[in-house]
Design an enzyme around this catalytic site. Structure first.
Site, short mmCIF file in Angstrom:
data_model
loop_
_atom_site.label_atom_id
_atom_site.label_comp_id
_atom_site.label_asym_id
_atom_site.label_seq_id
_atom_site.Cartn_x
_atom_site.Cartn_y
_atom_site.Cartn_z
N LYS A 43 0.72 -1.37 -0.13
CA LYS A 43 0.13 -0.12 -0.03
C LYS A 43 0.73 1.45 0.09
O LYS A 43 1.96 1.03 0.21
CB LYS A 43 -0.90 0.04 1.12
CG LYS A 43 -0.05 0.08 2.65
CD LYS A 43 -0.96 -0.41 3.48
CE LYS A 43 -0.39 -0.44 5.14
NZ LYS A 43 -1.30 -1.05 6.20
N ARG A 141 -11.00 0.39 13.68
CA ARG A 141 -10.72 1.11 12.42
C ARG A 141 -12.01 0.79 11.49
O ARG A 141 -12.90 1.10 11.50
CB ARG A 141 -9.34 1.09 12.15
CG ARG A 141 -9.06 1.90 10.87
CD ARG A 141 -7.49 2.21 10.51
NE ARG A 141 -7.01 0.85 10.09
CZ ARG A 141 -5.69 0.70 9.87
NH1 ARG A 141 -4.86 1.52 9.84
NH2 ARG A 141 -5.43 -0.65 9.38
N TYR A 270 15.41 30.47 7.36
CA TYR A 270 14.07 31.14 7.97
C TYR A 270 13.96 31.13 9.19
O TYR A 270 14.19 30.15 10.19
CB TYR A 270 12.82 30.40 7.67
CG TYR A 270 12.76 30.58 6.20
CD1 TYR A 270 12.61 31.68 5.27
CD2 TYR A 270 12.35 29.32 5.32
CE1 TYR A 270 12.39 31.75 3.89
CE2 TYR A 270 12.15 29.34 4.07
CZ TYR A 270 12.05 30.79 3.24
OH TYR A 270 11.90 30.51 1.68
C1 LIG Z 1 -0.59 -1.93 6.48
C2 LIG Z 1 -1.52 -3.17 6.89
C3 LIG Z 1 -0.62 -4.46 6.94
C4 LIG Z 1 0.83 -4.41 6.97
O1 LIG Z 1 1.30 -3.91 8.18
P1 LIG Z 1 2.82 -3.84 8.63
O2 LIG Z 1 2.82 -3.65 10.11
O3 LIG Z 1 3.43 -2.93 7.82
O4 LIG Z 1 3.49 -5.36 8.13
C5 LIG Z 1 -1.29 -5.67 7.17
N1 LIG Z 1 -2.62 -5.68 7.16
C6 LIG Z 1 -3.51 -4.80 7.15
C7 LIG Z 1 -4.74 -4.92 7.00
C8 LIG Z 1 -2.87 -3.60 7.12
O5 LIG Z 1 -3.52 -2.50 6.84
#
Ligand SMILES: *Cc1c(COP(=O)(O)O)cnc(C)c1O
Length: 381
Positions: A43, A141, A270
Site C-alpha cells: 500500500k 478502525r 528562516y
Molecule cells: C498495513 C497493513 C498490513 C501491513 O502492516 P505492517 O505492519 O506494515 O506489516 C497488514 N494488514 C493490514 C490490514 C494493513 O492495513
C-alpha cells in the site's frame, strides 16, 4: 498519481531502491511461514518505494498475493499486467464497487452497504466477486463488531454473486509487543469464526498477521500472512532483529549544491533558528519538507557526507536543508550526501530518522514525494 515525471534533467535527489534486498526480505519472511499464503502489502505506493516495480519483484521472489489500500492502486496493478489476487485492505465506497468487480479486486467488507453495493454490481456484470469479511477485534478502525457478526451474515452472506473467500482482523498493539492484548484479540477473532461456522457461515481463508506476527508468532499465522513494512527491510520492533535478518531496500541520496563560509553569530535559514557559534561552513542540500523530508528534522538530525556524520542546522524549507560541514575541510560542491543509507563506515537508517522526529519508519518512507526520482538497482551486499 503514482508515476513520477521522467525528468529530462537528472535531479540531485534520488531514492535508490535495491530489488535484491527486497527479494532477500521476502525470502527471509517466507522462511518463517511454512506453506502459508504470502500476501505482500504494498500500500501507499509500496511504502514510498514505487508500487509497480515492487509488485513485480515481490512476485518474482514468491509473494502469492498483493494488498493495497486504494482501488486506484489495485487498478494500476492490473493495468500493469499483474493477474494474481489483489486485496483492498481498507473500505471502498459504493461508487467504487463497479471497478472492484471489473478489475477482480478482493474487497474487505466492514459494512452491509458495501456488501450490497458489490453484490449488486457483481450481478450487473455477471461476475462472482471474492470478498473478505473484516472483524474488528480492538483497533476500531475497520471491521464489523464481533457481537453482530452472526446478524451481519444472516443479512449478507447469501447476497447474490458474492464469494466469501476469507475472514480477517488487524491487531492494534502487536508491534508494541502487548501480547496480552494481542492474544485477547486473537481469541476474540477465533471465537467469532467458530460461532459463525456453527451457523454454517464458512470462510476458507483466515488471517490476522502483519509483519510482527509473521516474524514472531507462528501460532497466529493461520492460512495467510500480510507483511508490509518488513518487506522494505525494517522490523516493526527492534526486539525482532535477532529473529530475522532484513535489509533496508531504500537509500536516499542527494548532493551538496552550495557551500558557504559564515562569520560567527550569523543567522541561518528562516527565522534565524540557527546561529553560528564561530566561523562556520554551512552546506546546502536540495531536499526539503516539500519532498517529505520532515520539517521536524530542523536543527534535529544528521546526514552523511565524505563518510562522516554531520548535523542538520536551521529550519528546513520546502526545497532546501542546511548542514554544518565546518569540520569537513575537503567537502566540495557536488559531493554525495546520504540521508538514508550507508556511506563509508557510517549508516543512517529510516528508523534513526523516525526516532529523531518521534515518528515511525512507515511515515518516514511513505512521506517521500514522487518528485524524488526512484532509481531501481539490483545489488547484493
Ligand atoms: C498495513 C497493513 C498490513 C501491513 O502492516 P505492517 O505492519 O506494515 O506489516 C497488514 N494488514 C493490514 C490490514 C494493513 O492495513
Amino acid at each position: 498519481m503514482l508515476q513520477h515525471v521522467n525528468s529530462l534533467v537528472e535531479g540531485h535527489t534520488v531514492a535508490e531502491i535495491n530489488l535484491a534486498a527486497l527479494r532477500s526480505n521476502v525470502q527471509a519472511l517466507k522462511n518463517k511461514i511454512d506453506h502459508r499464503i504470502f500476501l505482500a502489502v504494498i500500500k501507499t505506493d509500496a511504502y514510498g518505494h514505487g508500487i509497480i516495480p515492487i509488485a513485480k519483484e515481490a512476485l518474482k521472489a514468491g509473494a502469492d498475493r498483493l494488498g493495497v489500500t486504494t482501488v486506484e492502486e489495485g487498478i494500476l496493478l492490473r493495468q500493469n499486467g499483474i493477474y494474481i489476487p489483489i486485496h483492498i485492505l481498507s473500505t471502498i465506497t459504493p461508487e467504487q464497487a463497479e471497478y472492484v468487480v471489473r478489475y477482480r479486486l478482493i474487497a474487505s467488507i466492514s459494512s452491509e452497504y458495501t456488501a450490497r453495493a458489490i453484490s449488486k454490481e457483481a450481478v450487473k456484470q455477471n461476475q462472482s466477486a471474492s470478498v473478505h469479511l473484516k472483524v474488528d477485534t480492538g483497533l476500531h478502525r475497520f471491521g464489523i463488531d464481533p457481537l453482530k457478526a452472526i446478524e451481519f451474515c444472516h443479512h449478507c452472506y447469501y447476497l447474490p454473486h458474492l464469494f466469501w473467500e476469507g475472514i480477517y482482523t488487524h491487531f492494534s498493539s502487536a508491534d508494541e509487543g502487548e501480547w496480552d492484548t494481542t492474544e485477547k484479540q486473537f481469541q476474540l477473532f477465533m471465537d467469532t469464526v467458530k460461532n459463525l461456522e456453527k451457523k454454517q457461515f464458512y470462510f476458507p481463508l483466515k488471517h490476522v498477521g502483519a509483519s510482527t506476527i509473521t516474524i514472531e508468532r507462528k501460532d497466529m499465522h493461520l492460512d495467510m500472512v500480510r507483511p508490509g513494512i518488513a518487506l522494505f527491510g525494517y522490523h516493526p520492533a527492534v526486539r525482532q532483529r535477532n529473529i530475522v535478518t532484513l535489509k533496508p531496500v531504500m537509500t536516499l541520496k542527494t548532493k551538496l549544491v552550495l557551500k558557504r563560509s559564515l562569520a560567527a553569530n550569523s543567522q541561518v535559514g528562516y527565522g534565524g533558528d540557527y546561529v553560528t557559534k564561530g566561523q562556520e561552513t554551512i552546506g546546502i542540500i536540495p531536499i526539503g519538507h516539500g519532498d517529505g523530508y520532515k520539517r521536524r528534522l530542523s536543527n534535529n538530525g544528521h546526514v552523511l557526507i565524505r563518510g562522516k556524520r554531520v548535523e542538520i542546522v536551521g529550519t528546513i524549507s520546502l526545497d532546501q536543508t542546511f548542514i554544518n560541514i565546518t569540520n569537513l575541510i575537503d567537502a566540495k560542491e557536488g559531493d554525495e550526501v546520504v540521508l538514508i543509507g550507508r556511506q563509508g563506515q557510517e549508516e543512517i537508517s529510516a528508523r534513526d530518522i523516525a526516532d529523531w522526529i518521534h515518528s515511525n519508519v512507515d511515515e518516514v518512507l511513505a512521506s517521500l514525494m514522487y518528485r524524488i526520482k526512484r532509481k531501481y538497482i539490483d545489488e547484493f551486499s
